[in-house]
Write a protein that holds these residues in place. Structure first.
Motif, PDB file in Angstrom:
ATOM      1  N   ASN A 110       0.870  -1.183  -0.085  1.00 15.43           N
ATOM      2  CA  ASN A 110       0.128   0.071  -0.003  1.00 15.43           C
ATOM      3  C   ASN A 110       0.891   1.314  -0.022  1.00 15.43           C
ATOM      4  O   ASN A 110       0.607   2.414  -0.690  1.00 15.43           O
ATOM      5  N   GLU A 126       0.633   4.268  -2.561  1.00 10.10           N
ATOM      6  CA  GLU A 126       0.428   5.626  -2.513  1.00 10.10           C
ATOM      7  C   GLU A 126       1.471   6.527  -3.034  1.00 10.10           C
ATOM      8  O   GLU A 126       1.381   7.557  -3.597  1.00 10.10           O
ATOM      9  N   ARG A 158       0.005   8.548  -5.822  1.00 14.06           N
ATOM     10  CA  ARG A 158      -0.450   9.757  -5.099  1.00 14.06           C
ATOM     11  C   ARG A 158       0.480  10.792  -4.944  1.00 14.06           C
ATOM     12  O   ARG A 158       0.080  12.008  -4.949  1.00 14.06           O
TER      13      ARG A 158
END
Lengths: 334, 145
Positions: free
Chosen positions: B11, B15, B19
């Motif tokens: 994860n 990210e 992101r």
């Protein structure tokens, strides 16, 4: 980028050109761990734009090479059939910019990642023709005597042993652990050496996909000559043909034209008739040399000398691929 | 039951790649952060298997050495008990076994025993197949695109 470099560069370049300049941009280019490379755009005092590339030595780099080596190699091919950037200046001192550097004009074009399949489509045939014929031009280029003397002074014969000894030394100095595949490959090379080349060429040292600039269907520049040396022209051919540079399509080295076409183009341009056994030796050598570079990168990363992620990437991905190539070649020869 | 470490890494990598990296304007820094994301992704994929892969590799080398060399079996037995060993100890065993294997392969190459050398290549290939991360390159390219 640091204000120190920006102001140091402006001060140095204004003094060098005897003009006043203002900076439009100074950006570091990602990739390639041997030099810090910057793209610089300036305006001179008559408002004329200049686009430059600055190559700065790093305190810690993958393979220690001198700026002078790259500068001389570029010098050897100025205004030749091998497209290279126009050189402006070179310094081996730390005085002007805090590290040795080389400065050149920026060429039009872009460089591709060597690990991206079909990156040159739809121009792979035209670019392939140029890529392999330029390598042939490098192989047959008669080197200016001053540059030749500078390079040959450091070179021992036979070329194959000189190169192999150099890279094996790096492997054994920098290895983090024992790799039986690699050691078996090294022993094979020493046991079955190639014929010593009768032709002495300038060897680029890292001629591959990713180290040239192209604009659509035209190669505009051959870059990254920091490992250049005199030697056997098959060394560059073996390196450029290595399946690592077209791992997801091994039939088309460098993701360009088919292997047999690539070799034919190179032979026709270089006027060198290929000895296939010798080429096979240099192809295994390419994998061993590659391993030396990736091992050196892994060592830099592990020791904390340079934690640029490209060093970890190099140790992991290309390192794995070259080990597999060594296994494939050993298996074919057994 | 808590989320596993490899899930946390996976994860974190997502990210970073999707992101945070696109928010950085400086091209060099954006590419550098994106590379870290890709490398964390690889770490996550390999994390769970690290210990079992080493155990398997060490076992395979011991078996091969017993079957194909004249090494004394007692010399190799110390590498066979690995249930209580941590990752560092398994790695140390692995390095010792690789050194022994390399010496044996060297002898085989000197003797030019091609049949046995081929057996050695077979073992080394299986070791490499289990350990390599280069097969994840396609996945990394998908993440970056």
């Amino acid at each position: 980028m640091s204000k120190d470099l920006t102001s140091a560069f402006l001060s140095y370049y204004s003094e060098f050109q005897k003009k006043e300049y203002s900076l439009i941009s100074l950006e570091r280019i990602f990739g390639g761990a041997s030099r810090e490379t910057y793209k610089i755009i300036l305006n001179d005092d008559s408002n004329k734009k200049e686009r430059l590339i600055l190559r700065l030595s790093q305190d810690s780099s993958l393979i220690e090479t001198e700026q002078r080596t790259e500068y001389l190699a570029y010098s050897a091919f100025q205004e030749s059939n091998v497209p290279v950037p126009v050189l402006i200046d070179m310094s081996e001192e730390n005085t002007e910019l805090g590290a040795p550097f080389m400065l050149m004009r920026e060429l039009n074009g872009e460089a591709a990642s060597p690990f991206t399949p079909n990156i040159y489509a739809p121009h792979e045939n035209e670019l392939g023709e140029q890529f392999w014929s330029i390598l042939g031009e490098i192989a047959k280029k008669k080197i200016d005597s001053d540059i030749y003397e500078d390079f040959i002074g450091e070179t021992e014969r036979p070329f194959w042993k000189n190169e192999l000894d150099k890279w094996v030394k790096i492997i054994h100095e920098d290895s983090i652990g024992i790799e039986p595949i690699l050691e078996a490959g090294i022993r094979h090379l020493y046991k079955y050496p190639p014929n010593e080349s009768e032709i002495i060429s300038m060897v680029h040292g890292d001629y591959r996909s990713g180290n040239f600039l192209y604009a659509e269907n035209k190669i505009t520049g051959i870059l990254d000559w920091e490992m250049a040396h005199l030697g056997d022209p098959l060394e560059d051919l073996g390196w450029a043909l290595s399946p690592i540079w077209s791992w997801q399509d091994k039939e088309r080295p460098a993701y360009l034209v088919k292997r047999e076409d690539a070799i034919s183009i190179w032979e026709a341009t270089s006027d060198i008739s290929l000895n296939k056994d010798d080429l096979q030796w240099w192809e295994l050598f390419a994998a061993i040399k590659g391993m030396a570079i990736w091992i050196s990168a892994g060592n830099e990363f592990k020791s904390g000398k340079n934690i640029d992620p490209i060093n970890l990437f190099s140790a992991w991905i290309p390192g794995d691929i070259h080990l597999e190539i060594i296994l494939d070649i050993l298996e074919r020869n057994t | 039951m808590k989320p596993d470490i490899n899930i946390a890494l996976l994860n974190a990598a997502q990210e970073i790649i999707n992101r945070f990296s696109p928010l950085i304007e400086d091209e060099y820094e954006r590419s550098r952060l994106g590379s870290w994301g890709a490398l964390i992704l690889i770490s996550a994929m390999k994390f769970n298997d690290a210990s079992s892969s080493l155990k398997k590799e060490n076992g395979d080398i011991v078996k091969w050495l017993k079957n194909h060399t004249k090494l004394r079996k007692e010399e190799l037995e110390k590498f066979e008990s690995c249930e209580d060993k941590n990752l560092d100890q398994l790695e140390q065993d692995n390095q010792n076994l690789r050194e022994i294997l390399d010496k044996q392969i060297q002898e085989i190459q000197v003797k030019e025993d091609n049949v046995l050398f081929r057996e050695g290549i077979y073992l080394m290939r299986s070791m490499h197949q289990r350990r390599k991360v280069s097969d994840l390159i396609g996945m990394l390219q998908q993440q970056e695109s």
